[in-house]
Design a protein around this motif. Structure first.
Motif, PDB file in Angstrom:
ATOM      1  N   ALA A 135      51.882  95.952  62.991  1.00 31.08           N
ATOM      2  CA  ALA A 135      52.434  96.432  64.260  1.00 31.08           C
ATOM      3  C   ALA A 135      53.663  97.567  63.680  1.00 31.08           C
ATOM      4  O   ALA A 135      54.130  97.176  62.802  1.00 31.08           O
ATOM      5  CB  ALA A 135      53.087  95.498  65.113  1.00 31.08           C
TER       6      ALA A 135
ATOM      7  N   TYR B 280      47.541  95.657  72.515  1.00 29.97           N
ATOM      8  CA  TYR B 280      49.095  95.802  72.570  1.00 29.97           C
ATOM      9  C   TYR B 280      49.574  95.153  73.797  1.00 29.97           C
ATOM     10  O   TYR B 280      49.297  95.059  74.919  1.00 29.97           O
ATOM     11  CB  TYR B 280      49.029  97.486  72.496  1.00 29.97           C
TER      12      TYR B 280
ATOM     13  N   THR C 202      53.730  93.624  70.278  1.00 33.62           N
ATOM     14  CA  THR C 202      52.781  92.653  69.493  1.00 33.62           C
ATOM     15  C   THR C 202      51.450  93.219  69.649  1.00 33.62           C
ATOM     16  O   THR C 202      50.774  93.516  70.766  1.00 33.62           O
ATOM     17  CB  THR C 202      52.839  91.214  70.262  1.00 33.62           C
TER      18      THR C 202
ATOM     19  N   THR D  52      47.600  92.415  68.282  1.00 30.80           N
ATOM     20  CA  THR D  52      46.628  91.320  68.145  1.00 30.80           C
ATOM     21  C   THR D  52      45.240  92.005  68.007  1.00 30.80           C
ATOM     22  O   THR D  52      44.632  92.886  68.544  1.00 30.80           O
ATOM     23  CB  THR D  52      46.399  90.451  69.362  1.00 30.80           C
TER      24      THR D  52
ATOM     25  N   ARG E  21      47.892  88.336  64.679  1.00 29.92           N
ATOM     26  CA  ARG E  21      48.807  89.163  65.396  1.00 29.92           C
ATOM     27  C   ARG E  21      50.210  89.596  64.466  1.00 29.92           C
ATOM     28  O   ARG E  21      50.233  88.987  63.561  1.00 29.92           O
ATOM     29  CB  ARG E  21      49.366  88.711  66.673  1.00 29.92           C
ATOM     30  N   SER E  22      50.812  90.657  64.898  1.00 25.19           N
ATOM     31  CA  SER E  22      51.821  91.035  64.100  1.00 25.19           C
ATOM     32  C   SER E  22      52.815  91.723  65.263  1.00 25.19           C
ATOM     33  O   SER E  22      52.488  92.112  66.272  1.00 25.19           O
ATOM     34  CB  SER E  22      51.460  92.159  63.088  1.00 25.19           C
ATOM     35  N   VAL E  23      53.874  91.723  64.875  1.00 27.69           N
ATOM     36  CA  VAL E  23      55.097  92.267  65.763  1.00 27.69           C
ATOM     37  C   VAL E  23      55.929  93.335  65.185  1.00 27.69           C
ATOM     38  O   VAL E  23      56.205  93.200  63.855  1.00 27.69           O
ATOM     39  CB  VAL E  23      56.005  91.147  66.470  1.00 27.69           C
TER      40      VAL E  23
END
Length: 927
Positions: free
Chosen positions: A494, A527, A558, A560, A566-568
C-alpha cells in the motif's frame, strides 16, 4: 561470545554457527508422495519474496541457536542465559541462567549450543561454556536433558569434554558446534592467544614469561585442543570415542599418541567462531576470523579472514600461514630479526611452549580469503572490518510441506556471513565441491544487524541471531529473526499519498492510492480508506475527503488483493493551521563564494496566515561554517545541514560504531573519553589518525583496535578531528534576520568548506484547537537554508555522470557525447569558467547546457590537447548567466573519430569580473 581482540578481531569473533540441518530435516514431516513439477533451480527469486520477521528482541549478546524438529528455537547469551522461543505462543522465556565464568574481562562465558541429532527421542542439548573449578579456567562441553514441559534438568549434566585455557583478552574462543550425518559432534575452539604485540601478523612470540602471546603453543600444537575443530562420537552415557579419519591416531595412552590429541579433526585455526557441516556430504565449513595486519611487511602478509572447507582432516596453517597459504616469516620478537618464511609443505613448530610434534602436517589453503581492502580474488565482498562466519549448506526438499522454505534456487548453496560487514552470501560449489561463485543474499532488504548465527529450521526457513550494533554491550537491536520465502501470492504494497495535508477547516484533501503495487501480475486490488483511522469512508483508489474539524488525523489506506492478502499505509493530516513561509533572499550569488573575504547581504522573510504579527524573537537565523565536506556528490551542498561534520559522516559509514559509542564504553572507549584524554595534546590528531590506519592498543586496556588501511590519511584525520571536537561546547552563531555578513572563515585555508545560513520559524499553533487541547498542538515549523560552496568545484563533485568515470577527485574516461551535471547552480555575477584539465592528444569542445543535455547553450570551450594525461593546463571560456538557478550539463563534443578518451577534468572555477578577452564566447558545435 569471544571475539578476536582487535577491532575486527574483537568484533569479528562474535558470530554465527550452523549445522543442525541433519536432525531437523530427518524429523520433518513430509507430504505424501505425489506428482509435482520440477523445482526451478535456475531462476533467482525476486528479493521481495523474502520476509524477515523479528521473533525476539532486545537480547544481550546472543551467541548460538538451535531449532528443534517441532519448531522450538533454543538460544543462549554469552552471560549464561538460556532461552526458548515458543512458535505456538510466539513468546520467549528464560529456561536457565548458567553460572558461567570469565565473562566480562576475558570475553568468555556461554559460547555455543546445539541439540542432539536424535533430540526428538532423547531431548539432549549440548552447551559450550567457561567454568572455573579451583584455580583453573576450563572450557566445558556438557550435555543436559530438557523435559517435555521445557524444564531444563540441571541435575542431568554430563561433562563430555573440557580443556584448560589461559586467561587473556583475545576473545579467540571459538565455541560453535555442529553434527555430521554419521552423528559425530564437531567443536570449534580458538587459539587463546593475545594478538596485540604482533603488529597484526603471526603471534609467535617465544620470549620467556609470555606464553599467551604465542599461538604455537595452541593452534600450532598437535597435543593441545585450542585453535582446533574437534570431532568426536558422543555415547548415551556421556562418554565419547574417536571416529575414523581424524588428523591423528586414536591411542589413549599419551605414549601412543606421538604427542598428538586424537580428538583433533582440523588444526591451525585462529578463531573459528561459527562452523557448519553439510548434512548431505559431512563436509565441514567454517569462518576464520583473521589477524589485523593492514599491510604486508617483512614479518609477513597483511591479515585475511577466511571461509574454509575441510573434506577430510587437515592443518589449516595458523599461525604460520594465512589466506591461500601466504607464509609468515620466522620472526624473533627479542631481536626483531626476520628469518626465513615458513614452509607450507612441512611447517616446523620450534616453540618452547609446544608439547606436540615439531613437524606439522602440510598446510591447507583457504577456500575464500579477503583483507580489509577490496580483495583481488573476491572483490564482491567489499572492504572494511572483517568477521567471517560459517553458515549452513541448504538442501531443498521438494517433499517438505512448508510455505516458507527457501527456494530450490539455493539448493546445495553454502551460506556465509560477516558480522562486521553485515552481509550474507550464497556460495556456489561444483559437483566436486570446488568453489565456483558467490552472490549476495537479501542485499537490499536484509538489514542484518551483526549476524552471529544462522541455521536452517525444520520448515526450511532461516533462523538468525543478530548480535546488535555495538560489540560488548546490551544492544536494543540484538534479536532472533526468521527469514521466510514466499513462492506464491505476495501481499500488495500500500502506498497512500496526498498533497496539501496541512490547512484550515474545512480542509479538502485529494488522496492517491493508485501508486500501490502488487508484485504478482494480474492481481486486482481493493482499496479501503479510513479517513479518521477507524471507519471506511471510501473505496476508490484516489478519493477526496473534507475534514471539517480541527485536529490531527491518521488516514489509513488498506489495500487487499484477490487472495485476501493486505497491506496498510498511513497519511497524517493536520487541520487547524497552515505552515509558515520562510525564505532567505540575497542580492549576491547564492551558490558560490570566492577565495577572498566575501560579503553576503541577505534578508529573511517570514509570513504566517494565522499569526497576526511575526515576533522577530521567534525567528532563528544561524550562520555556520563547515571546514570540510566530502568530495563525493552524495554529501553535496544540497544535502548539507548546519550540523554536518565530514568526520562524523565517515564514522557513520565505517565499522567504528561496532566497538565505540559516543558517550558510553563498549569494547572500545567512548569517543567522549578519547576527546577528554587528548584535549590538550597538540600531537594527538596526527598520532591518532595514524593509529586508526595501522591499528594498535595499550592505551585503553588490553584490547586493540584493528587496522583500517582502506582509509586515506585525510579521511582518518577528519574522523579524529570530529572525535576530539566532542568536548567543545557547541557555539550557535546567531545573526539578525537581515544584514550583511562578511564571510572570512575560509580565507587562507583549503577551499573545501561550506557556509550554511539557516532560518527557522515555529508558529503559534492552531487558532481553534480541539476542545481540551492546547493551542500549540498544531504548531508548525519551517526552515530555509542557503548553502554556499567554493567557486572552484572539483570534478568528483559532479552530481550526475553520463559515460564518465570518477577517478579520485577527478573525472576521466570522457568521450564524445559524455556529460556530467552540476545541479541547482546560480550563475548570478559569473561570467567565466576556468577549466583545469588534461588531454593527451585529442582537441574537442565542451558545451555547457542548462537543464538538459540539449538545453540552451550558455558556454563553449574549444580546448587543445595538453600532450600528456599528467600535464594539466587551465583554459577559460565566457558564460552567459541566465536568471535563477539551473542544472548545468557539461557536454563533450567531437563528432569525428577517434573520439574516445578526450578529457580529464580536475576542476572548474566559476569566476566573476573576468574580461571578455580572457574567454571564448559560447557557440554551438555540430554533434
Amino acid at each position: 561470545m569471544s571475539l578476536p581482540v582487535t577491532a575486527s578481531s574483537l568484533l569479528l569473533s562474535l558470530l554465527v554457527s550452523a549445522g543442525l540441518l541433519t536432525s531437523r530435516l530427518a524429523t520433518t514431516p513430509r507430504s505424501p508422495e505425489t506428482t509435482v513439477s520440477s523445482p526451478d533451480t535456475l531462476t533467482r527469486p525476486e528479493e521481495n519474496r523474502f520476509t524477515k520477521t523479528v521473533l525476539s528482541n532486545d537480547l544481550n549478546e546472543p551467541m548460538e541457536l538451535a531449532v528443534a524438529p517441532d519448531g522450538r528455537v533454543f538460544f543462549v547469551e554469552r552471560a549464561g542465559k538460556f532461552y526458548l522461543y515458543d512458535p505456538t505462543q510466539k513468546k520467549t522465556r528464560l529456561l536457565h541462567d548458567f553460572p558461567v565464568k570469565a565473562v566480562d574481562k576475558y570475553l568468555n562465558g556461554m559460547l555455543g549450543m546445539t541439540i542432539d541429532p536424535n533430540f526428538k527421542d532423547n531431548h539432549f542439548l549440548y552447551f559450550f561454556y567457561t567454568v572455573q573449578p579451583g584455580n583453573q579456567t576450563l572450557q566445558r562441553i556438557a550435555r543436559y536433558k530438557i523435559a517435555d514441559d521445557n524444564t531444563l534438568d540441571v541435575a542431568s549434566e554430563k561433562t563430555i569434554i573440557e580443556f584448560p585455557i589461559d586467561l587473556e583478552v583475545s576473545a579467540h574462543t571459538g565455541g560453535s558446534m555442529a553434527w555430521d550425518k554419521q552423528g559425530n559432534l564437531y567443536i570449534s575452539t580458538g587459539d587463546n592467544t593475545v594478538p596485540f604485540d604482533s603488529q597484526g601478523h603471526a603471534p609467535i612470540d617465544t620470549r620467556p614469561g609470555r606464553p599467551t602471546f604465542d599461538a604455537q603453543r595452541s593452534a600450532g600444537n598437535t597435543n593441545d585442543l585450542r585453535g582446533k575443530i574437534l570431532r568426536i562420537r558422543v555415547h548415551p552415557d556421556g562418554s565419547y570415542t574417536i571416529p575414523e579419519g581424524n588428523l591423528f591416531p586414536k591411542g589413549t595412552d599419551p605414549s601412543d599418541r606421538t604427542h598428538t590429541r586424537p580428538e583433533i579433526y582440523v588444526m591451525g585455526c585462529r578463531n573459528p567462531y561459527r562452523i557448519s557441516v553439510d548434512p548431505a556430504t559431512s563436509i565441514l565449513y567454517w569462518g576464520e576470523i583473521g589477524p589485523d595486519g593492514g599491510t604486508d611487511s617483512p614479518q609477513g602478509p597483511r591479515g585475511y579472514d577466511e571461509f574454509n572447507q575441510a573434506r577430510k582432516a587437515g592443518n589449516y596453517g595458523w599461525p604460520y600461514f594465512v589466506g591461500d597459504n601466504k607464509p609468515y616469516a620466522q620472526y624473533d620478537f627479542a631481536t626483531k630479526a626476520i628469518g626465513p618464511l615458513f614452509d607450507s609443505l612441512a611447517p616446523v613448530n620450534n616453540s618452547p611452549g609446544n608439547t606436540g610434534a615439531k613437524t606439522l602436517p602440510p598446510a591447507q589453503r583457504a577456500m575464500i580469503w579477503y583483507p580489509y581492502n577490496v580483495s583481488t580474488e573476491f572483490p564482491q565482498l567489499g572492504e572494511g572490518g572483517r568477521c567471517a562466519m560459517g553458515g549452513p549448506v541448504y538442501h531443498f526438499d521438494q517433499a517438505l510441506t512448508s510455505n516458507t522454505k527457501m527456494p530450490a534456487y539455493y539448493d546445495k548453496a553454502l551460506f556465509v556471513y560477516d558480522w562486521m560487514r553485515n552481509w550474507v552470501f550464497a556460495v556456489r560449489l561444483d559437483d566436486k565441491q570446488n568453489y565456483v561463485s558467490m552472490e549476495p543474499f537479501m542485499p537490499k532488504t536484509g538489514d542484518f544487524r551483526r549476524p552471529v548465527d544462522l541455521e536452517v529450521g525444520p520448515d526450511g526457513s532461516f533462523y538468525m541471531l543478530e548480535y546488535g550494533s555495538v560489540y560488548g554491550i546490551d544492544n536494543d537491536d540484538a534479536r532472533l529473526v526468521r527469514i521466510d520465502f514466499n513462492g506464491g501470492n505476495r501481499a500488495p504494497v500500500a502506498k497512500a499519498q496526498a498533497v496539501d495535508t496541512i490547512g484550515l477547516a474545512p480542509l479538502t484533501v485529494a488522496f492517491t492510492g493508485d501508486k500501490s503495487l502488487d508484485y504478482d501480475k494480474g492481481d486486482q486490488l481493493r482499496y479501503e480508506w479510513r479517513f479518521d483511522g477507524k471507519t471506511i469512508g471510501a473505496t476508490d483508489a484516489n478519493p477526496s475527503y473534507t475534514f471539517r474539524k480541527n485536529g490531527i488525523y491518521k488516514t489509513v489506506l488498506t489495500v487487499t488483493d484477490k487472495a485476501g492478502m493486505r497491506s496498510v499505509d498511513t497519511v497524517t493530516v493536520r487541520v487547524g493551521n497552515t505552515a509558515p513561509q520562510v525564505a532567505i533572499r540575497t542580492a549576491a550569488n547564492s551558490t558560490f563564494f570566492g577565495t577572498e573575504s566575501t560579503p553576503l547581504p541577505y534578508t529573511v522573510t517570514v509570513s504566517d496566515k494565522e499569526d497576526n504579527a511575526i515576533d522577530p524573537k521567534r525567528v532563528k537565523v544561524v550562520l555556520n561554517y563547515i571546514p570540510k565536506v566530502s568530495s563525493e556528490p552524495q554529501m553535496g551542498h544540497q544535502q548539507l545541514t548546519a550540523t554536518y561534520s565530514l568526520g562524523k559522516s565517515l564514522i557513520a559509514g565505517s565499522d567504528c560504531k561496532a566497538c565505540h559509542q559516543v558517550n558510553a564504553p563498549s569494547v572500545g572507549p567512548a569517543f567522549m573519553e578519547v576527546a577528554k584524554r587528548y584535549r590538550d595534546d597538540k600531537t594527538a590528531p596526527a598520532k591518532l589518525a595514524n593509529k586508526v590506519i595501522i591499528g594498535g592498543g595499550g592505551v585503553w586496556g588490553e584490547h586493540s583496535m584493528s587496522a583500517h588501511p582502506q582509509l586515506s590519511r585525510e579521511e582518518a584525520s577528519e574522523m579524529v578531528n570530529y572525535i576530539l571536537s566532542l568536548t567543545n561546547l557547541p557555539v550557535e552563531n546567531r545573526v539578525a534576520p537581515r544584514g550583511k555578513l562578511a564571510l572570512t572563515d575560509h580565507v587562507g585555508k583549503a577551499q573545501t568548506g561550506r557556509y550554511v545560513l539557516t532560518a527557522t520559524y515555529t508558529d503559534k499553533g492552531s487558532l481553534l484547537p480541539p476542545a481540551g487541547k492546547p493551542r500549540t498542538q498544531l504548531a508548525l515549523t519551517r526552515t530555509d537554508a542557503l548553502v554556499l560552496r567554493p567557486n572552484r568545484v572539483l570534478g568528483s563533485e559532479a552530481d550526475q555522470l553520463h559515460n564518465v568515470t570518477r577517478q579520485g577527485k577527478r573525472l576521466g574516461q570522457i568521450h564524445h557525447q559524455s556529460y556530467f551535471v552540476l545541479k541547482n547552480i546560480d550563475l548570478k555575477g559569473i561570467n567565466q569558467l576556468t577549466y583545469r584539465y588534461s588531454s593527451k592528444d585529442k582537441a574537442a569542445t565542451v558545451e555547457v547546457h542548462t537543464d538538459s543535455p540539449t538545453g540552451p547553450i550558455v558556454s563553449t570551450l574549444a580546448y587543445p590537447a595538453t600532450g600528456k594525461w599528467d600535464t594539466y593546463q587551465e583554459r577559460s571560456a565566457a558564460i552567459q548567466a541566465p536568471a535563477g538557478k539551473h542544472d548545468l550539463y557539461f557536454v563533450f563534443v567531437k563528432p569525428d573519430g577517434p573520439n574516445n578518451d578526450l578529457f580529464s577534468l580536475e576542476s572548474i572555477r566559476f569566476d566573476s569580473g573576468a574580461t571578455a578577452a580572457q574567454a571564448e564566447k559560447p557557440k554551438s558545435v555540430g554533434r
